[in-house]
Design an enzyme around this catalytic site. Structure first.
Site, PDB file in Angstrom:
ATOM      1  N   TYR A 232      -1.014  -0.587  11.370  1.00 46.51           N
ATOM      2  CA  TYR A 232      -1.326  -1.223  10.079  1.00 46.51           C
ATOM      3  C   TYR A 232      -0.191  -1.005   9.082  1.00 46.51           C
ATOM      4  O   TYR A 232       0.368  -1.963   8.532  1.00 46.51           O
ATOM      5  CB  TYR A 232      -2.639  -0.674   9.500  1.00 46.51           C
ATOM      6  CG  TYR A 232      -2.809  -0.976   8.025  1.00 46.51           C
ATOM      7  CD1 TYR A 232      -3.030  -2.270   7.574  1.00 46.51           C
ATOM      8  CD2 TYR A 232      -2.711   0.045   7.063  1.00 46.51           C
ATOM      9  CE1 TYR A 232      -3.161  -2.556   6.217  1.00 46.51           C
ATOM     10  CE2 TYR A 232      -2.838  -0.232   5.704  1.00 46.51           C
ATOM     11  CZ  TYR A 232      -3.053  -1.525   5.288  1.00 46.51           C
ATOM     12  OH  TYR A 232      -3.160  -1.802   3.936  1.00 46.51           O
TER      13      TYR A 232
ATOM     14  N   LYS B 210       2.563  -3.594   7.348  1.00 47.51           N
ATOM     15  CA  LYS B 210       2.669  -3.766   5.889  1.00 47.51           C
ATOM     16  C   LYS B 210       4.105  -3.477   5.449  1.00 47.51           C
ATOM     17  O   LYS B 210       4.655  -4.169   4.590  1.00 47.51           O
ATOM     18  CB  LYS B 210       1.696  -2.835   5.149  1.00 47.51           C
ATOM     19  CG  LYS B 210       0.220  -3.171   5.309  1.00 47.51           C
ATOM     20  CD  LYS B 210      -0.172  -4.524   4.741  1.00 47.51           C
ATOM     21  CE  LYS B 210      -0.134  -4.564   3.217  1.00 47.51           C
ATOM     22  NZ  LYS B 210      -0.626  -5.887   2.706  1.00 47.51           N
TER      23      LYS B 210
ATOM     24  N   THR C 276       0.838  -1.200   0.000  1.00 47.41           N
ATOM     25  CA  THR C 276       0.000   0.000   0.000  1.00 47.41           C
ATOM     26  C   THR C 276       0.874   1.251   0.000  1.00 47.41           C
ATOM     27  O   THR C 276       1.987   1.221   0.537  1.00 47.41           O
ATOM     28  CB  THR C 276      -0.900   0.008   1.257  1.00 47.41           C
ATOM     29  OG1 THR C 276      -1.409   1.330   1.458  1.00 47.41           O
ATOM     30  CG2 THR C 276      -0.126  -0.388   2.523  1.00 47.41           C
ATOM     31  N   ASP C 277       0.334   2.335  -0.539  1.00 41.96           N
ATOM     32  CA  ASP C 277       1.094   3.598  -0.515  1.00 41.96           C
ATOM     33  C   ASP C 277       1.276   4.113   0.918  1.00 41.96           C
ATOM     34  O   ASP C 277       2.137   4.961   1.168  1.00 41.96           O
ATOM     35  CB  ASP C 277       0.419   4.666  -1.402  1.00 41.96           C
ATOM     36  CG  ASP C 277      -0.989   5.052  -0.968  1.00 41.96           C
ATOM     37  OD1 ASP C 277      -1.549   4.419  -0.035  1.00 41.96           O
ATOM     38  OD2 ASP C 277      -1.549   5.998  -1.559  1.00 41.96           O
ATOM     39  N   GLU C 278       0.497   3.556   1.855  1.00 44.12           N
ATOM     40  CA  GLU C 278       0.598   4.042   3.240  1.00 44.12           C
ATOM     41  C   GLU C 278       1.940   3.751   3.887  1.00 44.12           C
ATOM     42  O   GLU C 278       2.278   4.374   4.892  1.00 44.12           O
ATOM     43  CB  GLU C 278      -0.496   3.397   4.109  1.00 44.12           C
ATOM     44  CG  GLU C 278      -1.870   3.841   3.729  1.00 44.12           C
ATOM     45  CD  GLU C 278      -2.868   3.681   4.880  1.00 44.12           C
ATOM     46  OE1 GLU C 278      -4.041   3.506   4.562  1.00 44.12           O
ATOM     47  OE2 GLU C 278      -2.487   3.737   6.051  1.00 44.12           O
TER      48      GLU C 278
HETATM   49  P1  NAD Z   1     -10.035  -6.799   3.420  1.00 45.59           P
HETATM   50  O1  NAD Z   1      -9.854  -6.552   4.878  1.00 45.59           O
HETATM   51  O2  NAD Z   1     -11.317  -6.474   2.755  1.00 45.59           O
HETATM   52  O3  NAD Z   1      -9.733  -8.354   3.113  1.00 45.59           O
HETATM   53  C1  NAD Z   1      -8.691  -9.060   3.706  1.00 45.59           C
HETATM   54  C2  NAD Z   1      -8.945 -10.558   3.501  1.00 45.59           C
HETATM   55  O4  NAD Z   1      -7.830 -11.282   4.047  1.00 45.59           O
HETATM   56  C3  NAD Z   1     -10.201 -11.082   4.193  1.00 45.59           C
HETATM   57  O5  NAD Z   1     -10.912 -11.951   3.351  1.00 45.59           O
HETATM   58  C4  NAD Z   1      -9.659 -11.829   5.407  1.00 45.59           C
HETATM   59  O6  NAD Z   1     -10.495 -12.898   5.822  1.00 45.59           O
HETATM   60  C5  NAD Z   1      -8.326 -12.342   4.866  1.00 45.59           C
HETATM   61  N1  NAD Z   1      -7.334 -12.572   5.923  1.00 45.59           N
HETATM   62  C6  NAD Z   1      -6.959 -11.720   6.927  1.00 45.59           C
HETATM   63  N2  NAD Z   1      -6.037 -12.313   7.711  1.00 45.59           N
HETATM   64  C7  NAD Z   1      -5.817 -13.552   7.188  1.00 45.59           C
HETATM   65  C8  NAD Z   1      -4.966 -14.617   7.544  1.00 45.59           C
HETATM   66  N3  NAD Z   1      -4.163 -14.553   8.619  1.00 45.59           N
HETATM   67  N4  NAD Z   1      -4.979 -15.743   6.787  1.00 45.59           N
HETATM   68  C9  NAD Z   1      -5.794 -15.824   5.698  1.00 45.59           C
HETATM   69  N5  NAD Z   1      -6.626 -14.833   5.320  1.00 45.59           N
HETATM   70  C10 NAD Z   1      -6.641 -13.721   6.059  1.00 45.59           C
HETATM   71  O7  NAD Z   1      -8.796  -6.047   2.731  1.00 45.59           O
HETATM   72  P2  NAD Z   1      -8.681  -5.390   1.285  1.00 45.59           P
HETATM   73  O8  NAD Z   1      -9.098  -3.982   1.362  1.00 45.59           O
HETATM   74  O9  NAD Z   1      -9.275  -6.301   0.281  1.00 45.59           O
HETATM   75  O10 NAD Z   1      -7.093  -5.395   1.122  1.00 45.59           O
HETATM   76  C11 NAD Z   1      -6.417  -6.501   0.530  1.00 45.59           C
HETATM   77  C12 NAD Z   1      -4.927  -6.204   0.458  1.00 45.59           C
HETATM   78  O11 NAD Z   1      -4.695  -5.003  -0.277  1.00 45.59           O
HETATM   79  C13 NAD Z   1      -4.286  -5.983   1.836  1.00 45.59           C
HETATM   80  O12 NAD Z   1      -2.994  -6.583   1.805  1.00 45.59           O
HETATM   81  C14 NAD Z   1      -4.169  -4.462   1.939  1.00 45.59           C
HETATM   82  O13 NAD Z   1      -3.084  -4.099   2.760  1.00 45.59           O
HETATM   83  C15 NAD Z   1      -3.920  -4.085   0.487  1.00 45.59           C
HETATM   84  N6  NAD Z   1      -4.348  -2.732   0.074  1.00 45.59           N
HETATM   85  C16 NAD Z   1      -5.614  -2.285   0.311  1.00 45.59           C
HETATM   86  C17 NAD Z   1      -6.017  -1.035  -0.156  1.00 45.59           C
HETATM   87  C18 NAD Z   1      -7.421  -0.525   0.063  1.00 45.59           C
HETATM   88  O14 NAD Z   1      -7.715   0.607  -0.282  1.00 45.59           O
HETATM   89  N7  NAD Z   1      -8.341  -1.297   0.588  1.00 45.59           N
HETATM   90  C19 NAD Z   1      -5.121  -0.234  -0.867  1.00 45.59           C
HETATM   91  C20 NAD Z   1      -3.816  -0.719  -1.095  1.00 45.59           C
HETATM   92  C21 NAD Z   1      -3.457  -1.978  -0.638  1.00 45.59           C
HETATM   93  O1  TDX Z   2     -15.543   7.419   8.953  1.00 46.97           O
HETATM   94  C1  TDX Z   2     -14.483   7.803   8.473  1.00 46.97           C
HETATM   95  N1  TDX Z   2     -14.245   9.148   8.345  1.00 46.97           N
HETATM   96  C2  TDX Z   2     -13.089   9.655   7.823  1.00 46.97           C
HETATM   97  O2  TDX Z   2     -12.934  10.877   7.736  1.00 46.97           O
HETATM   98  C3  TDX Z   2     -13.459   6.881   8.020  1.00 46.97           C
HETATM   99  C4  TDX Z   2     -13.679   5.402   8.133  1.00 46.97           C
HETATM  100  C5  TDX Z   2     -12.305   7.407   7.480  1.00 46.97           C
HETATM  101  N2  TDX Z   2     -12.109   8.755   7.399  1.00 46.97           N
HETATM  102  C6  TDX Z   2     -10.880   9.266   6.747  1.00 46.97           C
HETATM  103  C7  TDX Z   2      -9.586   8.651   7.193  1.00 46.97           C
HETATM  104  C8  TDX Z   2      -8.744   8.691   5.933  1.00 46.97           C
HETATM  105  O3  TDX Z   2      -8.118   9.954   5.795  1.00 46.97           O
HETATM  106  O4  TDX Z   2     -11.002   8.918   5.357  1.00 46.97           O
HETATM  107  C9  TDX Z   2      -9.756   8.522   4.812  1.00 46.97           C
HETATM  108  C10 TDX Z   2      -9.866   7.098   4.291  1.00 46.97           C
HETATM  109  O5  TDX Z   2      -9.995   6.240   5.419  1.00 46.97           O
HETATM  110  P1  TDX Z   2      -9.972   4.640   5.285  1.00 46.97           P
HETATM  111  O6  TDX Z   2     -11.065   4.199   4.376  1.00 46.97           O
HETATM  112  O7  TDX Z   2      -9.909   4.072   6.653  1.00 46.97           O
HETATM  113  O8  TDX Z   2      -8.619   4.412   4.471  1.00 46.97           O
HETATM  114  P2  TDX Z   2      -7.082   4.728   4.783  1.00 46.97           P
HETATM  115  O9  TDX Z   2      -6.825   4.884   6.220  1.00 46.97           O
HETATM  116  O10 TDX Z   2      -6.663   5.865   3.876  1.00 46.97           O
HETATM  117  O11 TDX Z   2      -6.428   3.341   4.280  1.00 46.97           O
HETATM  118  C11 TDX Z   2      -6.929   2.688   3.105  1.00 46.97           C
HETATM  119  O12 TDX Z   2      -6.108   2.871   2.001  1.00 46.97           O
HETATM  120  C12 TDX Z   2      -4.875   2.219   2.005  1.00 46.97           C
HETATM  121  C13 TDX Z   2      -7.142   1.194   3.349  1.00 46.97           C
HETATM  122  O13 TDX Z   2      -7.988   1.003   4.463  1.00 46.97           O
HETATM  123  C14 TDX Z   2      -5.848   0.485   3.535  1.00 46.97           C
HETATM  124  O14 TDX Z   2      -6.042  -0.916   3.668  1.00 46.97           O
HETATM  125  C15 TDX Z   2      -4.993   0.749   2.327  1.00 46.97           C
HETATM  126  O15 TDX Z   2      -3.720   0.212   2.534  1.00 46.97           O
END
Ligand code: NAD
Ligand code: TDX
Length: 332
Positions: A148, A152, A121-123
């Site tokens: 988190y 990562k 992730t970019d985070e």
């Molecule tokens: P999510 O939380 O929706 O899904 C995570 C999945 O992983 C779930 O199905 C969960 O059951 C499974 N999981 C968690 N721990 C596990 C374990 N120990 N063994 C097996 N399975 C397990 O997450 P997401 O938003 O789909 O993110 C997926 C990946 O992408 C993550 O690695 C996250 O860091 C990365 N990512 C997410 C975002 C975003 O905006 N959501 C952006 C960049 C990168």
């Molecule tokens: O209720 C809210 N109000 C609010 O202002 C929530 C849930 C979030 N926020 C803000 C926090 C962040 O600045 O919105 C922004 C986005 O929040 P999240 O959806 O929690 O995302 P973020 O923390 O940016 O991280 C997400 O992007 C990178 C994903 O959850 C990560 O898994 C991914 O790696």
């Protein structure tokens, strides 16, 4: 197509990836390994259930992972605890799933010499100043702000070291904030959309000036498919749409698309250590692999996402009260 092992394939991005990979490679073999934590849901894979093998298990289970990796050609590693707010409340599961899980997978990939794509992730690069034009690149320094992103970052370091030390054939990608169908209601956009659909007010953290870059989940997954096909082993790729929006502006856009007054939301206490701004320079993947985001109009993408949540309350309804109860505990 090769036999893919997709960890975390019952989560938001992973389940969208599974559908996309099967559409791109109709004859492909695909196994999903997922622990079905609160964030995993087999219903996310219902449409493709007869085309995949689903294994309910943990990436930390070394024996299970060893057998699954041995049987696969390519491993795509999504499994992780993914929510920043929960990591601030209780970091332990993040250490186990994100760090130890990646370690276990790397050891199996090393033993069986399998190709790995690791999803980061970019985070991991931390926070950019609000005013300024700087963007993250593949050379940016790691500087994570939350448990988190620290876990990562630790996982990425393991992958990079296994490439150098053992010649593991791995690539890494760092995507920006994703949006689209099947995203857990804990995350920003689904939380606000489902609040409005339930007659509740959206919740904005702090000043709402924090900037995120929004990439459609299908664009993220297309980029991953490109990297698996043509990416260079050992390389890292940033994935981003360039659609950078402050949380406040994005919330106002979302409210107007929902047909509500744009200021009908509550401001709640800020997230501790809240990163100010994320922005990526994704020139490398665009130039080297010819990837481009197809969802270039964010308002259209959010309108489609709203429509999906309107039509699929059966999917998000059961999670909603528990999620809001968890937020109430942390005062946000
Ligand atoms: P999510 O939380 O929706 O899904 C995570 C999945 O992983 C779930 O199905 C969960 O059951 C499974 N999981 C968690 N721990 C596990 C374990 N120990 N063994 C097996 N399975 C397990 O997450 P997401 O938003 O789909 O993110 C997926 C990946 O992408 C993550 O690695 C996250 O860091 C990365 N990512 C997410 C975002 C975003 O905006 N959501 C952006 C960049 C990168
Ligand atoms: O209720 C809210 N109000 C609010 O202002 C929530 C849930 C979030 N926020 C803000 C926090 C962040 O600045 O919105 C922004 C986005 O929040 P999240 O959806 O929690 O995302 P973020 O923390 O940016 O991280 C997400 O992007 C990178 C994903 O959850 C990560 O898994 C991914 O790696």
């Amino acid at each position: 197509m090769a036999h893919l092992l997709v960890t975390g394939g019952a989560g938001f991005i992973g389940a969208n990836f599974v559908r996309r990979a099967l559409a791109a490679y109709p004859d492909g073999r695909l196994t999903v390994l997922d622990a079905l934590t609160y964030a995993g849901n087999r219903a996310n894979l219902a449409e493709v259930a007869d085309r995949i093998r689903f294994v309910h298990g943990n990436v930390c289970d070394a024996d299970l992972v060893d057998g699954l990796v041995r049987d696969a050609d390519v491993v795509v590693h999504f499994a992780a605890e993914s929510h920043v707010d929960y990591s601030l409340q209780d970091p332990r599961p993040f250490l186990s799933s994100n760090v130890e899980g990646t370690f276990v997978l790397l050891e199996a990939v090393r033993r069986h010499d399998r190709r790995l794509h690791h999803i980061s992730t970019d985070e991991v690069f931390g926070s950019l100043p609000l005013d300024g034009a700087e963007r993250f690149t593949e050379e940016s320094r790691y500087d994570p702000s939350s448990p988190y992103s620290a876990t990562k970052a630790a996982a990425d370091m393991l992958v990079r070291a296994w490439v150098r030390a053992y010649g593991v054939r791995a690539t890494l990608s760092y995507c920006t904030n994703n949006y689209g169908p099947y995203q857990n209601v804990e995350k920003f956009l689904p939380r606000q959309i489902t609040n409005v659909l339930r007659g509740r007010r959206p919740r904005l953290y702090g000043t709402g000036e924090n900037v995120r870059e929004w990439t459609h989940v299908d664009d993220h997954n297309d980029a991953i498919l490109r990297i698996i096909a043509d990416g260079r082993v050992g390389e890292t790729y940033l994935i981003g749409s360039d659609a950078q929006w402050s949380n406040r502006a994005l919330l106002e856009l979302t409210m107007s698309l929902l047909g509500r007054p744009v200021d009908e939301f509550d401001v709640v206490p800020d997230r501790p250590g809240h990163d100010l701004r994320y922005a990526t320079d994704s020139t490398k993947i665009r130039r080297e692999l010819g990837w481009r985001p197809r969802h270039t109009d964010l308002a259209d993408g959010i309108a489609d996402t709203i429509d999906w949540y309107r039509r699929n309350e059966w999917w998000w309804g059961p999670q909603k009260d528990a999620t809001e109860a968890r937020y109430a505990d942390i005062g946000r």
